[in-house]
Write an enzyme that holds these catalytic residues in place. Structure first.
Site, short mmCIF file in Angstrom:
data_model
loop_
_atom_site.label_atom_id
_atom_site.label_comp_id
_atom_site.label_asym_id
_atom_site.label_seq_id
_atom_site.Cartn_x
_atom_site.Cartn_y
_atom_site.Cartn_z
N HIS A 107 -96.48 91.67 -30.69
CA HIS A 107 -96.47 91.26 -29.27
C HIS A 107 -96.25 92.67 -28.64
O HIS A 107 -95.43 93.14 -28.65
CB HIS A 107 -95.43 90.40 -28.98
CG HIS A 107 -95.11 90.00 -27.44
ND1 HIS A 107 -95.46 88.73 -26.92
CD2 HIS A 107 -94.85 90.99 -26.25
CE1 HIS A 107 -95.23 88.77 -25.71
NE2 HIS A 107 -95.06 90.04 -25.41
N HIS A 159 -98.46 78.33 -30.94
CA HIS A 159 -97.29 77.94 -30.96
C HIS A 159 -97.29 76.23 -31.47
O HIS A 159 -98.10 75.76 -30.43
CB HIS A 159 -96.49 78.21 -29.78
CG HIS A 159 -96.28 79.85 -29.50
ND1 HIS A 159 -95.12 80.63 -29.89
CD2 HIS A 159 -97.43 80.83 -28.96
CE1 HIS A 159 -95.33 81.86 -29.72
NE2 HIS A 159 -96.52 82.06 -29.09
N ASP A 198 -102.87 81.36 -28.18
CA ASP A 198 -101.46 81.52 -27.58
C ASP A 198 -101.01 80.28 -27.21
O ASP A 198 -100.06 80.31 -26.17
CB ASP A 198 -101.36 82.79 -26.88
CG ASP A 198 -99.61 82.95 -26.84
OD1 ASP A 198 -98.85 82.72 -27.66
OD2 ASP A 198 -99.37 84.00 -25.83
#
Length: 348
Positions: free
Chosen positions: A140, A19, A251
């Site tokens: 996810h 991210h 992540d």
């Protein structure tokens, strides 16, 4: 890979789950990834999410604009799946080399996922198109029903969503992202060549006791949440075995300090600065450094059908202290393992 006592030389790694956010946050965090990794799969959960080719092209350019001179980094863009996404738009992005993969967030499973998928049936035409064109699906893997305990959501997802989906679309390539349970480790290991997984450094290093015993540690709070020790051990054993369908996905998920240290704090660990050394520490503890390079640099490209990177980096085994915080425009960012002494770090 060469491994003298103090230096690890490996092929340049990639981060298959990242991210980067947007705006000032993006400009702050991009260099921590671009100085180490050759490529990264960039998550599309902006507000609003990345659901069109044009949005992905524009976001990719903002990322590239934040890469410092001298860094050789390629962001790999993803499309955020929604109930209303047009399969033709997805295919166009894939064919034009804009979208590398598409991301399935169950609605409200994590940060900025309110636009996510309400049911797999709602996006079946999109998934069928992905299967047809060979586009990987990134998942996810948690159910979000209010009556399901947060520690059980991944295991329940396997039986109620993942397995029925893979039975229905047998040729679909699936990455089970940031797996956190023995259930998921067993499921991926026992699966076929079209199923892979990523694992974060925090899920290899810690379990829920580390987050909750002796005080709540908000900077270890992420989703999927840290699980009990038996699950942590199963993940460690999976990577230490040299299994070739599990690979590096940090992540890394930055939030400003005031959004983490809050009465209702955000989920996510900003681990980009320390992730690679953290993984090396785990592999060393498991006497599995011979599998470290494949996990970081080979297994991911192999699954995605991409070439491995042709440059190399070195990690050095000498104690270094992690910064307590990183400055933002109007706040600070607390990195994973802030203030702690780490064993391995990237050689500068």
């Amino acid at each position: 890979m060469t491994a003298p006592s103090q230096v690890l030389k490996i092929r340049c790694p990639d981060d298959w789950h990242l991210h980067l956010r947007d705006g000032d946050m993006l400009k702050t965090v991009v260099p921590y990834t671009s100085e180490i990794y050759g490529r990264a799969i960039v998550m599309p959960n902006l507000a609003p999410p990345v659901t069109t080719v044009e949005a992905a092209v524009a976001y990719r350019q903002r990322i590239l604009d934040a890469v410092p001179a001298g860094h050789d980094f390629t962001p790999l863009m993803t499309c955020y799946l929604t109930d209303s996404l047009d399969p033709n738009e997805l295919e166009r992005g894939f064919n034009e080399g804009v979208f590398t993969a598409a991301k399935l967030y169950p609605a409200n499973a994590t940060t900025n996922s309110s636009h996510g998928v309400t049911s797999v049936d709602a996006i079946m035409p999109v998934l069928e198109r992905m299967e047809k064109i060979g586009m990987p699906l990134l998942v996810h893997g948690e159910v979000t029903h209010a009556d399901i305990d947060i520690f059980d959501r991944e295991a329940r997802f396997i039986e109620s969503v993942m397995e029925p989906l893979r039975q229905r679309l047998t040729a679909l390539k699936v990455v089970f992202e940031h797996i956190t349970t023995k259930d998921a480790a067993d499921y991926v290991r026992d699966g076929n060549e079209r199923l892979a997984a990523t694992i974060t450094p925090q899920h290899l290093m810690f379990n829920r006791n580390h987050m909750l015993v002796g005080g709540v540690r908000p900077h270890l709070y992420c989703l999927p949440i840290l699980k009990r020790n038996i699950h942590q051990q199963a993940l460690r054993e999976l990577v230490a075995s040299g299994f070739n369908r599990v690979f590096l996905g940090t992540d890394s998920a930055p939030h400003a300090r005031h959004r983490k240290e809050s009465s209702c704090g955000c989920a996510g660990c900003f681990n980009a600065p320390t992730a690679l050394g953290s993984y090396a520490t785990v592999f060393e503890e498991m006497n599995a450094l011979q599998h470290f390079e494949a996990f970081c640099s080979v297994n991911g490209p192999q699954f995605y059908g991409l070439p491995v990177n042709d440059t190399f980096i070195e990690l050095v085994r000498e104690e270094q202290q992690v910064a307590e915080s990183i400055a933002l425009t109007d706040d600070t960012l607390v990195p994973f393992l802030a203030g702690e002494t780490v064993r391995w770090s990237v050689k500068q």
